[in-house]
Design an enzyme around this catalytic site. Structure first.
Site, PDB file in Angstrom:
ATOM      1  N   PHE A 149     -21.549  17.555 -34.702  1.00 31.13           N
ATOM      2  CA  PHE A 149     -21.827  16.133 -34.477  1.00 31.13           C
ATOM      3  C   PHE A 149     -20.664  15.230 -34.856  1.00 31.13           C
ATOM      4  CE2 PHE A 149     -22.736  16.230 -39.044  1.00 31.13           C
ATOM      5  CZ  PHE A 149     -22.229  15.004 -39.456  1.00 31.13           C
ATOM      6  N   LYS A 173     -22.332  23.211 -25.057  1.00 32.50           N
ATOM      7  CA  LYS A 173     -23.572  22.831 -25.768  1.00 32.50           C
ATOM      8  C   LYS A 173     -23.115  21.929 -26.919  1.00 32.50           C
ATOM      9  CE  LYS A 173     -26.074  23.189 -28.882  1.00 32.50           C
ATOM     10  NZ  LYS A 173     -26.355  22.008 -29.751  1.00 32.50           N
ATOM     11  N   GLU A 176     -26.746  17.979 -30.649  1.00 33.06           N
ATOM     12  CA  GLU A 176     -27.917  17.270 -30.143  1.00 33.06           C
ATOM     13  C   GLU A 176     -28.071  15.895 -30.785  1.00 33.06           C
ATOM     14  OE1 GLU A 176     -27.583  19.834 -32.067  1.00 33.06           O
ATOM     15  OE2 GLU A 176     -29.337  20.303 -33.300  1.00 33.06           O
ATOM     16  N   ARG A 177     -27.232  15.606 -31.817  1.00 32.56           N
ATOM     17  CA  ARG A 177     -27.420  14.339 -32.535  1.00 32.56           C
ATOM     18  C   ARG A 177     -26.663  13.175 -31.889  1.00 32.56           C
ATOM     19  NH1 ARG A 177     -26.304  16.625 -38.422  1.00 32.56           N
ATOM     20  NH2 ARG A 177     -27.212  18.662 -38.072  1.00 32.56           N
ATOM     21  N   SER A 226     -20.632  24.273 -39.027  1.00 33.04           N
ATOM     22  CA  SER A 226     -20.700  24.666 -40.439  1.00 33.04           C
ATOM     23  C   SER A 226     -20.488  26.174 -40.594  1.00 33.04           C
ATOM     24  CB  SER A 226     -22.058  24.260 -41.007  1.00 33.04           C
ATOM     25  OG  SER A 226     -23.069  24.921 -40.295  1.00 33.04           O
ATOM     26  N   CYS A 281     -14.075  17.456 -41.084  1.00 39.64           N
ATOM     27  CA  CYS A 281     -13.791  18.774 -41.664  1.00 39.64           C
ATOM     28  C   CYS A 281     -12.441  18.772 -42.358  1.00 39.64           C
ATOM     29  CB  CYS A 281     -13.831  19.844 -40.598  1.00 39.64           C
ATOM     30  SG  CYS A 281     -12.488  19.683 -39.444  1.00 39.64           S
ATOM     31  N   GLU A 382     -19.594  22.294 -49.617  1.00 43.09           N
ATOM     32  CA  GLU A 382     -19.093  21.234 -48.749  1.00 43.09           C
ATOM     33  C   GLU A 382     -20.145  20.132 -48.744  1.00 43.09           C
ATOM     34  OE1 GLU A 382     -19.152  21.882 -44.424  1.00 43.09           O
ATOM     35  OE2 GLU A 382     -17.263  20.804 -44.313  1.00 43.09           O
TER      36      GLU A 382
END
Ligand code: NAD
Length: 497
Positions: A149, A173, A176-177, A226, A281, A382
């Site tokens: 995201f 893909k 979805e957020r 992640s 990240c 993290e």
């Protein structure tokens, strides 16, 4: 309410999946649309379309592919503020940061426009008498991307421009957020002249991902997200015979030596710790201050935090926006609470921040923890939010030992005016991306991006030269034109004479 659909074979497609997910505006806390989640059949349909398209895209001339990417770059650049606004409204990052995300993504498109040069093979004349040998870089076919995201425009651009340049077709893909920007890019690719079916989008969750992981017609898969999911993707994808690169999470340390320019270091720590609300990240999440560096640095960081404006990313005065969801905001705040319980000193507490007019937004103010120690949860995990921890150590060697003991090794930085110390750090540090007086060392598009240890599963980094290697297969040809001198059966092993 608008429902975002998949993008298959050059058009929005409702699909057969009945599940939907909410897409929030994190600044207001309101649901602004929902997104269709793909069923197994929807993924199969996208892959089948990509497979059909691959048969001809593979044969498109290098000039044709270049022109499509060039036109896409021009269109995306023309619409960069529209893209940035979409990012801000669904992700929450401030508009200027969103513009930066689009610009960095487009640098990869610009790199991919050099595909004619990048796809050159090698040639050796006379490997044996009258025999030549050469290598070709050929596409894999259908490749898939699964993205997080936090950079909904840029991270997919680390993948599809290079995959398409190499002659593959793509199924993405996205997260979805914050999915809208992906459909907009799909439209722009189509307007740029990319044939239908070459770039497809399936929205959704694990159902879609698992189908991509097992689909026999998906040859390679790039993942960014992640670490637990990266590991799962790598293990499952490779078990199913696919080429996989899976980039995972991070815990990036910034070492500050006592001789550093403390104003520069404080600017860098605040920018890299709290930019995009720490949801990068490559964010700096830990300072390691050597000797008396902390006493000089931390007051300067506190001053800068006091002047920071947190608010709606569309407000030009805002420097930091909200987090992606309420659940994530609470999780991050929980790490701060746990840090205090475990003995850290909370110098700046952002947990109670309220943004007037945005009481339902997912905001968390910047938090600064001092006297963090290696055993603490806020050090090990993290956090992925606006939390900066400081670990005090006595020596440079202690700083290196801490970094080496951590399971993540995405990025790191050192701040010093001592060239010898910086060079030693660059040479010995076991981390994939290193900054010297640069807090976020994200490689340019013509290098490759990737961490070490639990921050990357796979052999090749993403984009740049490694991207070309990942999205192509190497073929070697040995070529001899018929010559009467070589007639006759020879059952011996071929020797080079
Ligand atoms: P995430 O791992 O939750 O999700 C990433 C993708 O995987 C999404 O598309 C999601 O739908 C999918 N997914 C989630 N759970 C899944 C499951 N159980 N099975 C299959 N697919 C699943 O990551 P996120 O929260 O979207 O993004 C933040 C994370 O991404 C952070 O850990 C951050 O460090 C990492 N990240 C890494 C890099 C890098 O280059 N190393 C870059 C950006 C983000």
């Amino acid at each position: 309410m608008e429902t975002l659909q998949h993008w298959i074979n050059g058009r929005p497609t409702a699909g057969t999946g009945e599940r939907r997910g909410d897409v929030y505006n994190p600044a207001t806390g309101e649901v602004q649309k929902d997104v269709t989640y793909a069923s197994v059949e929807d993924v199969d349909s996208a892959v089948a379309t990509a497979k059909t398209a691959a048969a001809s895209w593979n044969h498109a001339t290098l000039a044709t592919r270049t022109r499509v990417l060039f036109a896409f770059r021009e269109l995306a650049n023309k619409h960069r503020d529209d893209l940035a606004r979409m990012l801000t409204v669904e992700h929450g990052k401030v508009f200027s940061d969103a513009q930066g995300e689009v610009a960095r993504g487009l640098e990869v498109v610009e790199f991919a426009c050099g595909l004619a040069h990048l796809l050159k093979g090698e040639f050796s004349e006379n490997v044996s008498t009258d025999v030549d040998s050469y290598s070709l870089r050929q596409p894999i076919g259908v490749v898939a991307g699964i993205t997080p995201f936090n950079f909904p425009a840029m991270v997919p651009m680390w993948m599809y421009p290079i995959a398409l340049a190499c002659g593959n077709t793509f199924v993405l893909k996205p997260s979805e957020r914050d999915p809208s920007v992906t459909n907009f890019c799909a439209e722009l690719l189509q307007k740029a002249g990319l044939p239908d079916g070459c770039f497809n989008v399936v929205h959704g969750d694990k159902v879609a991902v698992d189908r991509l992981l097992e689909h026999p017609d998906v040859g390679a898969l790039s993942f960014v997200g992640s670490t637990p999911i990266a590991k799962y993707i790598y293990e499952t994808g490779t078990r199913n015979g696919k080429r996989v690169q899976a980039l995972g999470g991070a815990k990036n340390h910034m070492v500050v030596l006592p001789d550093a320019d403390m104003d520069l270091a404080a600017d860098a720590a605040v920018g890299a710790g709290f930019g995009s609300a720490g949801e990068r990240c490559m964010a700096i999440s830990v300072l390691i201050t050597v000797g008396n560096a902390a006493d000089k640095l931390l007051p300067k960081i506190r001053e800068r935090i006091a002047g920071m404006k947190v608010g709606n990313g569309l407000d030009p005065e805002s420097q930091m926006g909200p987090l992606i969801t309420q659940q994530h905001r609470d999780r991050v705040a929980g790490y701060v609470t746990k840090g205090v319980e475990e003995g850290a000193d909370l110098l700046v507490d952002g947990r109670t921040l309220k943004v007037p007019g945005h009481e339902k937004g997912f905001f968390l103010g910047p938090c600064l923890l001092d006297n963090v120690r290696a055993g603490m949860t806020c050090y090990q995990d993290e956090i992925f939010g606006p939390v900066l921890g400081n670990v005090r150590v006595a020596t440079y060697s202690d700083a290196i030992a801490l970094i080496h003991a951590h399971r993540y090794a995405n990025g790191t930085a050192i701040f010093t005016n001592d060239g010898g110390a910086a060079r030693k750090f660059q040479h010995e540090i076991q981390v994939g991306m290193v900054g010297i007086n640069v807090p976020i060392p994200v490689p340019m598009a013509y290098y490759s991006f990737g961490g070490w240890k639990q921050s990357l599963f796979g052999d090749l980094h993403i984009y740049g030269p490694d991207g070309i290697r990942f999205y192509t297969r190497n073929k070697v040809v040995i070529n001899r034109w018929p010559d009467p001198r070589f007639r006759g059966v020879d059952l011996g092993f071929p020797q080079n004479k």
